[in-house]
Scaffold this motif. Sequence first.
Motif, PDB file in Angstrom:
ATOM      1  N   THR A 144     152.611 133.383  22.498  1.00  0.00           N
ATOM      2  CA  THR A 144     153.150 134.236  21.434  1.00  0.00           C
ATOM      3  C   THR A 144     152.238 134.273  20.215  1.00  0.00           C
ATOM      4  O   THR A 144     152.005 135.337  19.634  1.00  0.00           O
ATOM      5  N   ILE A 145     151.696 133.124  19.842  1.00  0.00           N
ATOM      6  CA  ILE A 145     150.896 133.055  18.611  1.00  0.00           C
ATOM      7  C   ILE A 145     149.674 133.993  18.703  1.00  0.00           C
ATOM      8  O   ILE A 145     149.296 134.640  17.728  1.00  0.00           O
ATOM      9  N   LEU A 146     149.090 134.105  19.916  1.00  0.00           N
ATOM     10  CA  LEU A 146     147.930 135.003  20.072  1.00  0.00           C
ATOM     11  C   LEU A 146     148.359 136.466  20.088  1.00  0.00           C
ATOM     12  O   LEU A 146     147.691 137.327  19.513  1.00  0.00           O
ATOM     13  N   ARG A 147     149.497 136.737  20.738  1.00  0.00           N
ATOM     14  CA  ARG A 147     149.970 138.129  20.778  1.00  0.00           C
ATOM     15  C   ARG A 147     150.365 138.594  19.386  1.00  0.00           C
ATOM     16  O   ARG A 147     150.150 139.745  19.018  1.00  0.00           O
ATOM     17  N   ALA A 148     150.912 137.675  18.595  1.00  0.00           N
ATOM     18  CA  ALA A 148     151.258 138.028  17.208  1.00  0.00           C
ATOM     19  C   ALA A 148     149.985 138.257  16.401  1.00  0.00           C
ATOM     20  O   ALA A 148     149.886 139.216  15.629  1.00  0.00           O
ATOM     21  N   ALA A 149     148.980 137.397  16.624  1.00  0.00           N
ATOM     22  CA  ALA A 149     147.726 137.530  15.870  1.00  0.00           C
ATOM     23  C   ALA A 149     147.037 138.856  16.178  1.00  0.00           C
ATOM     24  O   ALA A 149     146.451 139.483  15.290  1.00  0.00           O
ATOM     25  N   GLY A 152     148.437 141.441  14.054  1.00  0.00           N
ATOM     26  CA  GLY A 152     147.922 141.248  12.691  1.00  0.00           C
ATOM     27  C   GLY A 152     146.531 141.863  12.536  1.00  0.00           C
ATOM     28  O   GLY A 152     146.255 142.579  11.575  1.00  0.00           O
ATOM     29  N   ILE A 153     145.664 141.591  13.524  1.00  0.00           N
ATOM     30  CA  ILE A 153     144.293 142.110  13.462  1.00  0.00           C
ATOM     31  C   ILE A 153     144.297 143.635  13.596  1.00  0.00           C
ATOM     32  O   ILE A 153     143.547 144.341  12.935  1.00  0.00           O
ATOM     33  N   ALA A 155     146.657 145.713  12.688  1.00  0.00           N
ATOM     34  CA  ALA A 155     147.105 146.304  11.427  1.00  0.00           C
ATOM     35  C   ALA A 155     145.975 146.266  10.395  1.00  0.00           C
ATOM     36  O   ALA A 155     145.706 147.256   9.701  1.00  0.00           O
ATOM     37  N   GLN A 156     145.293 145.117  10.350  1.00  0.00           N
ATOM     38  CA  GLN A 156     144.181 144.975   9.400  1.00  0.00           C
ATOM     39  C   GLN A 156     143.089 145.997   9.705  1.00  0.00           C
ATOM     40  O   GLN A 156     142.525 146.625   8.814  1.00  0.00           O
ATOM     41  N   TYR A 157     142.819 146.201  11.014  1.00  0.00           N
ATOM     42  CA  TYR A 157     141.779 147.152  11.426  1.00  0.00           C
ATOM     43  C   TYR A 157     142.170 148.582  11.036  1.00  0.00           C
ATOM     44  O   TYR A 157     141.339 149.349  10.537  1.00  0.00           O
ATOM     45  N   GLU A 158     143.460 148.928  11.237  1.00  0.00           N
ATOM     46  CA  GLU A 158     143.892 150.283  10.888  1.00  0.00           C
ATOM     47  C   GLU A 158     143.765 150.541   9.388  1.00  0.00           C
ATOM     48  O   GLU A 158     143.419 151.639   8.959  1.00  0.00           O
ATOM     49  N   MET A 159     144.030 149.506   8.596  1.00  0.00           N
ATOM     50  CA  MET A 159     143.994 149.696   7.146  1.00  0.00           C
ATOM     51  C   MET A 159     142.589 149.585   6.566  1.00  0.00           C
ATOM     52  O   MET A 159     142.225 150.320   5.660  1.00  0.00           O
ATOM     53  N   GLU A 160     141.800 148.664   7.102  1.00  0.00           N
ATOM     54  CA  GLU A 160     140.513 148.376   6.460  1.00  0.00           C
ATOM     55  C   GLU A 160     139.290 148.549   7.349  1.00  0.00           C
ATOM     56  O   GLU A 160     138.164 148.378   6.894  1.00  0.00           O
ATOM     57  N   GLY A 161     139.490 148.826   8.652  1.00  0.00           N
ATOM     58  CA  GLY A 161     138.349 148.887   9.567  1.00  0.00           C
ATOM     59  C   GLY A 161     137.831 147.491   9.862  1.00  0.00           C
ATOM     60  O   GLY A 161     138.508 146.509   9.557  1.00  0.00           O
ATOM     61  N   HIS A 162     136.667 147.393  10.463  1.00  0.00           N
ATOM     62  CA  HIS A 162     136.134 146.063  10.778  1.00  0.00           C
ATOM     63  C   HIS A 162     134.833 145.828  10.018  1.00  0.00           C
ATOM     64  O   HIS A 162     134.255 146.761   9.451  1.00  0.00           O
ATOM     65  N   ASN A 163     134.402 144.570  10.002  1.00  0.00           N
ATOM     66  CA  ASN A 163     133.115 144.289   9.349  1.00  0.00           C
ATOM     67  C   ASN A 163     132.177 143.541  10.306  1.00  0.00           C
ATOM     68  O   ASN A 163     131.520 142.591   9.938  1.00  0.00           O
ATOM     69  N   ILE A 164     132.165 144.007  11.562  1.00  0.00           N
ATOM     70  CA  ILE A 164     131.346 143.339  12.581  1.00  0.00           C
ATOM     71  C   ILE A 164     129.857 143.431  12.232  1.00  0.00           C
ATOM     72  O   ILE A 164     129.121 142.452  12.356  1.00  0.00           O
TER      73      ILE A 164
END
Length: 216
Positions: A144-149, A152-153, A155-164
């Motif tokens: 569960t902890i990974l599926r929840a994470a 989270g990622i 949502a963060q990607y949709e709002m801010e994109g990535h910084n790879i």
Amino acid sequence: MSDPKSYTVGWICAITTEYVAARAFLDEEHEAPAYLSPQNKNDYTLGRIGKHNVVISVLPLGEYGLTSAARVAEDLLHSFTNVRIGLMVGIGGGAPSQKHDIRLGDIVVSIPFDGHGGVIQYDFGKTLQYQSFQPTGFLDQPPTILRAAVIGIKAQYEMEGHNIEEATDEVLSKRPRLRNKYQRPDQESDRLYQSYIVHPFNGTDCNIVCGSDPAI
Ligand SMILES: [Zn+2]
């Protein structure tokens, strides 16, 4: 010396290239473990990524596949008894389809979807003529902890994109030795050929040998 009990994330690599990349992304590298199980056969790198203490290991030279990975995972769990999350992170081949143009260098994360748990064992199924791969068994879904994470990622990607790009640039500027082998190749050379093209082994330029016609 580091206390093996303070590591909660285990990360297994299949080959040296992946091991180097994993180590390069540690925010901080720790000393060797203070003690190990006498049966241990693995090589370990310890460190921290963000707030997580991570133990990284790799399959022995010349070993591949599920049996070897399972053995490395078992040894790791014997020596680092508080590891709660195990990740196998590796380099996949490009897998372009009409829907998703997946190229080497893209990051792919499997998630549970449509009755599948999100972890697919590649030899746990059958391929019939003119039909797609049919799984004959299933593996449990990630914790569960990974599926929840993942959400989270996402949502963060949709709002801010990535910084790879920034993250890899930062690692490469800290370790210029890696630049030659590990930096993203020039976009110009990232050509996708049809699967029937056989590429030269000796490093000869694909443009010359395989042609530069965009149709192939
Ligand atoms: Zn080629």
